[in-house]
Each structure stands twice: as structure tokens, then as C-alpha cells.
Design a protein around this motif. Structure first.
Motif, PDB file in Angstrom:
ATOM      1  N   GLU A   1      63.026 114.995  19.063  1.00 50.71           N
ATOM      2  CA  GLU A   1      64.556 115.019  19.184  1.00 50.71           C
ATOM      3  C   GLU A   1      65.255 113.913  18.338  1.00 50.71           C
ATOM      4  O   GLU A   1      64.612 113.393  17.591  1.00 50.71           O
ATOM      5  N   ARG A   2      66.364 114.132  18.614  1.00 51.91           N
ATOM      6  CA  ARG A   2      67.290 113.420  17.800  1.00 51.91           C
ATOM      7  C   ARG A   2      67.213 111.822  18.041  1.00 51.91           C
ATOM      8  O   ARG A   2      67.209 111.646  19.532  1.00 51.91           O
ATOM      9  N   LYS A   3      67.128 110.937  17.255  1.00 53.29           N
ATOM     10  CA  LYS A   3      66.966 109.447  17.410  1.00 53.29           C
ATOM     11  C   LYS A   3      68.400 108.949  17.635  1.00 53.29           C
ATOM     12  O   LYS A   3      69.287 109.130  16.474  1.00 53.29           O
ATOM     13  N   ASP A   4      68.964 108.323  18.596  1.00 57.47           N
ATOM     14  CA  ASP A   4      69.910 107.499  18.446  1.00 57.47           C
ATOM     15  C   ASP A   4      70.038 106.445  17.678  1.00 57.47           C
ATOM     16  O   ASP A   4      69.463 105.448  18.141  1.00 57.47           O
TER      17      ASP A   4
ATOM     18  N   GLY B   1      65.369 116.836   9.414  1.00 59.97           N
ATOM     19  CA  GLY B   1      64.838 115.328   9.281  1.00 59.97           C
ATOM     20  C   GLY B   1      66.232 114.612   9.219  1.00 59.97           C
ATOM     21  O   GLY B   1      66.176 113.394   9.989  1.00 59.97           O
ATOM     22  N   PHE B   2      67.295 114.697   8.733  1.00 56.80           N
ATOM     23  CA  PHE B   2      68.428 114.080   8.961  1.00 56.80           C
ATOM     24  C   PHE B   2      69.040 114.053  10.447  1.00 56.80           C
ATOM     25  O   PHE B   2      69.427 112.809  10.548  1.00 56.80           O
ATOM     26  N   TYR B   3      69.110 115.006  10.897  1.00 60.00           N
ATOM     27  CA  TYR B   3      69.616 115.327  12.309  1.00 60.00           C
ATOM     28  C   TYR B   3      68.536 114.356  13.091  1.00 60.00           C
ATOM     29  O   TYR B   3      69.012 113.626  13.885  1.00 60.00           O
ATOM     30  N   GLU B   4      67.276 114.727  12.960  1.00 61.11           N
ATOM     31  CA  GLU B   4      66.454 113.991  14.079  1.00 61.11           C
ATOM     32  C   GLU B   4      66.350 112.273  13.538  1.00 61.11           C
ATOM     33  O   GLU B   4      66.257 111.392  14.464  1.00 61.11           O
ATOM     34  N   GLY B   5      66.576 112.158  12.111  1.00 58.97           N
ATOM     35  CA  GLY B   5      66.405 110.486  12.087  1.00 58.97           C
ATOM     36  C   GLY B   5      68.061 109.767  12.160  1.00 58.97           C
ATOM     37  O   GLY B   5      68.113 108.921  11.769  1.00 58.97           O
TER      38      GLY B   5
ATOM     39  N   SER C   1      73.474 108.217   6.306  1.00 62.00           N
ATOM     40  CA  SER C   1      74.129 109.034   5.553  1.00 62.00           C
ATOM     41  C   SER C   1      73.147 109.846   4.239  1.00 62.00           C
ATOM     42  O   SER C   1      72.195 109.148   3.905  1.00 62.00           O
ATOM     43  N   LEU C   2      73.535 110.957   3.900  1.00 63.70           N
ATOM     44  CA  LEU C   2      72.622 111.794   2.950  1.00 63.70           C
ATOM     45  C   LEU C   2      73.772 112.581   2.068  1.00 63.70           C
ATOM     46  O   LEU C   2      74.874 112.739   2.219  1.00 63.70           O
ATOM     47  N   CYS C   3      73.500 112.493   0.789  1.00 65.10           N
ATOM     48  CA  CYS C   3      74.017 113.332  -0.299  1.00 65.10           C
ATOM     49  C   CYS C   3      73.039 113.955  -1.156  1.00 65.10           C
ATOM     50  O   CYS C   3      72.064 113.746  -1.480  1.00 65.10           O
ATOM     51  N   SER C   4      73.273 115.547  -0.916  1.00 58.50           N
ATOM     52  CA  SER C   4      72.307 116.423  -1.789  1.00 58.50           C
ATOM     53  C   SER C   4      73.062 117.084  -2.843  1.00 58.50           C
ATOM     54  O   SER C   4      74.241 117.341  -2.789  1.00 58.50           O
ATOM     55  N   MET C   5      72.278 117.493  -3.806  1.00 61.94           N
ATOM     56  CA  MET C   5      72.905 117.864  -5.140  1.00 61.94           C
ATOM     57  C   MET C   5      71.673 118.409  -5.829  1.00 61.94           C
ATOM     58  O   MET C   5      70.518 118.218  -5.657  1.00 61.94           O
TER      59      MET C   5
ATOM     60  N   GLY D   1      62.836 108.113   4.811  1.00 64.98           N
ATOM     61  CA  GLY D   1      63.690 107.545   3.745  1.00 64.98           C
ATOM     62  C   GLY D   1      64.990 106.801   4.347  1.00 64.98           C
ATOM     63  O   GLY D   1      65.304 105.798   3.807  1.00 64.98           O
ATOM     64  N   LEU D   2      65.578 107.532   5.452  1.00 65.51           N
ATOM     65  CA  LEU D   2      66.766 106.528   5.968  1.00 65.51           C
ATOM     66  C   LEU D   2      66.228 105.437   6.790  1.00 65.51           C
ATOM     67  O   LEU D   2      66.910 104.269   6.399  1.00 65.51           O
ATOM     68  N   GLU D   3      65.178 105.282   7.333  1.00 65.28           N
ATOM     69  CA  GLU D   3      64.503 104.002   7.733  1.00 65.28           C
ATOM     70  C   GLU D   3      64.065 102.970   6.811  1.00 65.28           C
ATOM     71  O   GLU D   3      64.463 101.913   6.885  1.00 65.28           O
ATOM     72  N   LEU D   4      63.428 103.384   5.799  1.00 64.37           N
ATOM     73  CA  LEU D   4      62.971 102.568   4.498  1.00 64.37           C
ATOM     74  C   LEU D   4      64.270 102.007   3.804  1.00 64.37           C
ATOM     75  O   LEU D   4      64.392 100.592   3.656  1.00 64.37           O
TER      76      LEU D   4
END
Ligand code: TPP
Ligand code: SF4
Ligand code: SF4
Ligand code: SF4
Length: 598
Positions: free
Chosen positions: A179-182, A19-23, A75-79, A149-152
């Protein structure tokens, strides 16, 4: 990852990475911890388009991802859930800022504490931090919610939390791939009201945070992140989210379901409308009564934790049992499934684990030991039972200082030992070491053993600052620079030497540090020629058995009345510790090793 006609079977972790990649995500950070390790491990597969790193700790990971978001990229941060505690300081202020590049914080919650020291429902944290919270129920949603989430986040300038639980992180389901969105990098325009959080600027931010959550509550009214599945004639509405929704579907109760994907903020307009339509509202959720409390705070009468446990994972049988208690179903489809507790088997150190001899030695020393978090936390368990306190990553060394001061002031001179792994040392241990030197009483008896197995073993063997070849920071050098004078280095596979040093340092009245340097047997695939027991020499003393190495067990040999020790040659990795503790040299190597143990 299994791919077929734009579909793949992915774990929740892999789906988030996708999702992060495509987004159009560009910078992803993390600190390893179960259940979310797989996210960065998968993002590595997209390294041509995405930068990712395991940072020094969760606070640093968040700050790096924050930097990328300020710079205008997604960006994304996971933990893992407890990682959010470490990252809380920057997080609580970051959430006041006006988000530039979309940002999603992934928290891996662990109902039932499968691999954690506590059970912490981070939806509460998300609300506390004024974040909006997404809660997927399968891998498809994990992917879609990450993108959404990235969009919102970008649209409402709000940091988003995506809460996922252990079972969903690791279980697989079908995901449609796109596909990945630019996404263009947004400009960074300095504005203290947006990015400098000090009054008067941060005063205004309080109103901004409230407004953006109000807007999201309006959005929540009819967003397709939430799903209303109404059944004709049903007088009960179940409000639910996450993986338990799947259990509910399988039970096929005669109820309407409002499945929340956006669990915070919740549209109270929507809930009020539904409340008028239904006689009864039941909330089905794992861990804390988060949704239930949100509803009750807004005057909605509902029940949830009366029927479903507040702790542990909710299995399908638990959901069914709760529905019976709530009077929603009478018959139990799944009651026949007898849930037998699996035979209790405590976790144990692997064959040849370098931590084992240290714990064998410490057990014999009968000293009070403060543990920390890592494979060596198993020092709490039978047969060692050496750690008497075990709290959270990096806490052991600081607790040592507090206990020492307290005991010294009360006239108790008993020695104290603290343990810490190399991974934990770099994560959050260093400040504790510096603090040891603050108002140091030169005669205060404190021994710290650093278990440097050259990896972060418990989370799957990620390198840390000393084992990462590019960094190669020597713990010994760092401690010397800090000002710690008495440091001993020992290879723990040399049992007698390790025993002597540990014994001497425990007796030493002052601060001393022992760095024990055996590499993780699993990660570095230790494989020496195996050892075996000569039953004619063995006197059945069980000293070897007490080291608790898995290949060792007492068995009956022909021609011998007493049980004697034996070694399973397939499991033995030839570390030699059992042979070193045997008082009569009954344990021998099948073929001599070329490598000498210093
Ligand atoms: C705040 C926090 N972040 C991450 C984790 C996950 N975790 C458990 S043990 C561990 C580190 C273990 O590494 P180390 O101290 O080197 O011990 P080892 O497992 O190698 O013996 C981590 C990161 C955690 N428990 N708490
Ligand atoms: S993974 Fe490594 S450090 Fe952990 S128990 Fe196994 S050998 Fe020991
Ligand atoms: S040599 Fe002994 S202690 Fe080492 S792995 Fe083999 S059985 Fe275990
Ligand atoms: S330590 Fe030696 S003597 Fe004792 S049980 Fe093991 S093999 Fe036998």
C-alpha cells in the motif's frame, strides 16, 4: 502492468514508479531520455496521488524536484545518464543543502550505448556530488531501493542517487506490491545554513556532507541493502552490484559473494573484515572500476577490470569468461552459446519521415553540416552521411558560431549549416540562438535548419513547448523576439520548394534560419494512399532509392531486363517524396489524395 495477488511483473522503470508511489512520493519530474522514460510514463498512472511532469530539460526537472523537497515533500527526478550533465550545476550545490523532504535522483546509465551518444558511469558522478548511491539488480530491488532511498534521504538529510542500467530499466521481473504510505509534509523552516549556499553558510556545508556520508558508511556495515552470501570452503570473495549479480548467480561458481545495494559509501570496516577471511577479492561490475577503485583507495588488494571489460554490457558469457581468467572456474557452462554478431543494420528514418527530404537535399548541396541529437542524428549515417559533427543536445548551434568565427578569421568562407530539432530547441538550443547574435558579423554565412516535427520523436513522442497544446509557443515568434531577422518556413514534403529555399539560404551571406515543419510520420500516424512505380516509365536512375525510404527497392520485373524501382505498398505511408524526386514521373499514387501539399 500485470497484477495478481499483490504481485506484479514490472520493468525496472515501472518498479521505480511504484516504489515512489508506495513510499509516499508527491512530486516526480523528468526529462525524456532512454532508458528512463518509462518512470514518469508509469507515475502518470498514480496521478491522483502524485504530481508528475516532463520538464523543459534536466536542469529544470531537478530544480522543480528540489523545490518540492525544500517544501517538505518526497520528490524524485529521473533522467538518462547524460541528463545529469545538464543538471550538474544545481545538483552540485543542492547536495550541500540539508535535505528536507526525501529526494532521489534516478540516473539511467547505458552500458554499451544502446541509445546514447556516450557511455558514462554516473556512480562516479554520485560520489563527486557527495551523494549516497543505490544500485538495484532486479525490479523488486528497484522498487524497494526507491522507497528506502526516500527514507534514507530524509533521515540523513542527504540526496540519494539510484543508478539503474538500460537492461534493468526495460526487463521485467516479479515485484511484491504494498500500500501507499502516507507521509506528512515536513515544515519548511528558513535557515541559511541549510538552504542558502554561499560562504560562510556553504563552508559549514562541506563538513556536514562529510559527516552524513560517514554516518551512512556506518549504516552500510550491516544494512540489508547489501547481502553477504558465503559458501563454505570458498577462498575467493566476489564483490558485485547491479544486474551482473544475476549472471553470477546463474553461473554457480564456488565463491562467496558480497552483493552491494548501497554502492557508495561502502563500509570499509566490513570489507576489512572480509579481506581477512578470504585469500582473494575479485570485483565484478559493469563499466568503470568504481567499487574496485574504492577498495584500492582504502588499501584493499583486489582485481576486477583485469578480468571484466571496462566498456559495454557484461553478458553472462563475459562474466563466465572473466571468472575463467581469474582462475575461479575452469569449465564454461555457457561456452556453447555462440554469440554471432547480429547482421549489421543501421537505424534509419521511418517511411515518410519528414527529415528524409531535408537530408536528401543537404547531401546534394555538399555542405558542411553540424548535427544535434534527435532522430535527425541519423543524418550521420549511410546513405546520407551529412552531419560532419554531432556532439550533445543543443550543442550544434553554438558550435556553428565557433566554427564560423574561426573560419572567417582564417579566411575560409565556405558555408556552414547547423541542424536542430524542436525538442532540442526548447531543451537547450535557445541560449545558442541568442549567442549567435552576440558580436554578430552581419556577413557571416550561417544557416540553421530547425526540424520542427512537432514532437520529441526519438524518445517516444513527448510533446514539447511548441506542440504542448497548453503552451503552444511558436518557434518563429520566439526567434523574432530574440532578434533573428531572416526566417523562412517550409513544409519539407514540398521537395522542390524546400530545395530552393535551402539552396538560397546556404548561399546567403549572413545569418538565416529555416523552420522545416513536417510532422513526425510515426507519431502522427501519417497514412496517405500508397505510391507505386510504373516499370514502363522507370529509367532505373535510383534517385528514389537514394532517399532510403524503407518501402523502396530495385527489383526484377517480367519483360524488363534492367532492375527497376518498386514500392512495398504495405510499408508506404504516401508521403510522395520519392515521386517528387523521380525525374520521369514513374512514381504515382494509387488513388489521388484529397489533401493538397502546399
Ligand atoms: C541531455 C540529454 N537528454 C536527453 C536525451 C535523450 N534524447 C535524445 S534525442 C532527444 C530529443 C529529440 O527531439 P527533437 O530534437 O525534437 O528531435 P526528433 O527526435 O523529434 O527528430 C532526447 C530528449 C539526450 N540524448 N541528451
Ligand atoms: S520517429 Fe518520426 S522523426 Fe523519427 S524517424 Fe520516425 S518519422 Fe522520423
Ligand atoms: S511515398 Fe515514397 S518516400 Fe513516401 S513513404 Fe511511400 S515509398 Fe516512402
Ligand atoms: S527515380 Fe524514377 S526513374 Fe529513377 S529509379 Fe526511381 S522510379 Fe525509376
Amino acid at each position: 502492468m500485470h497484477l495478481e495477488e499483490n504481485k506484479a511483473v514490472l520493468t525496472g522503470n515501472q518498479a521505480i514508479a511504484r516504489g515512489f508511489y508506495e513510499g509516499g512520493g508527491l512530486v516526480a519530474t523528468s526529462y525524456p531520455g532512454s532508458p528512463t522514460v518509462g518512470i514518469i510514463e508509469t507515475i502518470k498512472e498514480y496521478e491522483e496521488s502524485v504530481y508528475c511532469e516532463f520538464s523543459t530539460n534536466e536542469k529544470v526537472a531537478l530544480e522543480v524536484a528540489m523545490g518540492a523537497s525544500f517544501a517538505g515533500v518526497r520528490s524524485l527526478c529521473s533522467m538518462k545518464h547524460v541528463g545529469v550533465n545538464i543538471a550538474a550545476d544545481p545538483l552540485m550545490t543542492f547536495t550541500q543543502t540539508t535535505i528536507n523532504g526525501g529526494f532521489v535522483l534516478i540516473t539511467g546509465d547505458d552500458p554499451g550505448m544502446h541509445s546514447s551518444q556516450n557511455e558514462q558511469d554516473n556512480r562516479v558522478f554520485g560520489k563527486f556530488a557527495n551523494m549516497a548511491i543505490l544500485d538495484p539488480s532486479d525490479s523488486q530491488e528497484a522498487k524497494e531501493f526507491t522507497k528506502k532511498g526516500l527514507e534514507l534521504s530524509e533521515k540523513h538529510h542527504i540526496p540519494m542517487m539510484l543508478r539503474i542500467t538500460s537492461r534493468l530499466c526495460h526487463s521485467r521481473s516479479v515485484v511484491e506490491l504494498q500500500e501507499r504510505k502516507d507521509v506528512k509534509t515536513k515544515p519548511f523552516e528558513p535557515d541559511p545554513y541549510k538552504y542558502c549556499m554561499l560562504p560562510p553558510y556553504s563552508d559549514k556545508a562541506q563538513y556536514f556532507m562529510k559527516e552524513r556520508l560517514e554516518k551512512l558508511e556506518e549504516y552500510a556495515y550491516d544494512t540489508n541493502l547489501n547481502r553477504l552470501e558465503e559458501k563454505e570452503g570458498a577462498n575467493t570473495l566476489i564483490i558485485t552490484s547491479g544486474l551482473v549479480y544475476e549472471h553470477l548467480k546463474e553461473i554457480e561458481a564456488n565463491v562467496s559473494v558480497y552483493k552491494l545495494g548501497l554502492v557508495y559509501p561502502i563500509s570499509m570496516k566490513k570489507i576489512n573484515e572480509l579481506n581477512k577471511k578470504y585469500e582473494k577479492i575479485v570485483v565484478l561490475e559493469e563499466m568503470m572500476p568504481f567499487i574496485e577503485n574504492e577498495l584500492k583507495l582504502n588499501g584493499i588488494s583486489c582485481k576486477g577490470k583485469e578480468y571484466f571489460s571496462f566498456t559495454g554490457e557484461l553478458q553472462i558469457e563475459d562474466v563466465e569468461e572473466g571468472l575463467v581468467k581469474a582462475g575461479i572456474i575452469q569449465e564454461r557452462k555457457f561456452k556453447e552459446i555462440e554469440r554471432k554478431d547480429p547482421p549489421s543494420r543501421s537505424p534509419q528514418f521511418c517511411s515518410g519521415c519528414p527529415h528524409r527530404p531535408i537530408y536528401d537535399i543537404l547531401k546534394k548541396e555538399k555542405v558542411n553540416v553540424i548535427g544535434d541529437i534527435g532522430c535527425y542524428s541519423m543524418g550521420i549515417l549511410f546513405p546520407f552521411e551529412v552531419h560532419h559533427i554531432n556532439i550533445s543536445m543543443g550543442a550544434g548551434v553554438s558550435i556553428l558560431k565557433g566554427m564560423r568565427k574561426a573560419w572567417d578569421l582564417s579566411g575560409n568562407k565556405k558555408p556552414l549549416v547547423a541542424m536542430i530539432g524542436d525538442g532540442t530547441f526548447f531543451h537547450s538550443g535557445i541560449p545558442g540562438f541568442i549567442n549567435l547574435l552576440h558580436k554578430l558579423d552581419k556577413n557571416a554565412n550561417m544557416t540553421v535548419i530547425i526540424l520542427d516535427n512537432q514532437t520529441t520523436a526519438m524518445t517516444g513522442g513527448q510533446p514539447n513547448a511548441s506542440s504542448d497544446k497548453e503552451m503552444d509557443i511558436k518557434i518563429n515568434d520566439l526567434l523574432k523576439i530574440i532578434g533573428i531577422e531572416r526566417i523562412q518556413i517550409v513544409n519539407q514534403y514540398n521537395y522542390e520548394k524546400a530545395k530552393k529555399i535551402i539552396h538560397e539560404e546556404i548561399k546567403y551571406e549572413g545569418l538565416s534560419v529555416i523552420i522545416a515543419t513536417g510532422p513526425c510520420a510515426l507519431q502522427f500516424r501519417m497514412r496517405h494512399f500508397h505510391f507505386y512505380v510504373d516499370p514502363n516509365i522507370c529509367i532505373s536512375c535510383r534517385s528514389c532509392i537514394k532517399t532510403n525510404c524503407p518501402p523502396l527497392q530495385m527489383k526484377k520485373y517480367e519483360g524488363h531486363e534492367k532492375l527497376k524501382s518498386s514500392i512495398d505498398p504495405d510499408m508506404c505511408v504516401g508521403c510522395s517524396i520519392c515521386a517528387q524526386v523521380c525525374p520521369v514521373n514513374a512514381i504515382k499514387q494509387s488513388r489521388p489524395d484529397s489533401k493538397e501539399r502546399e
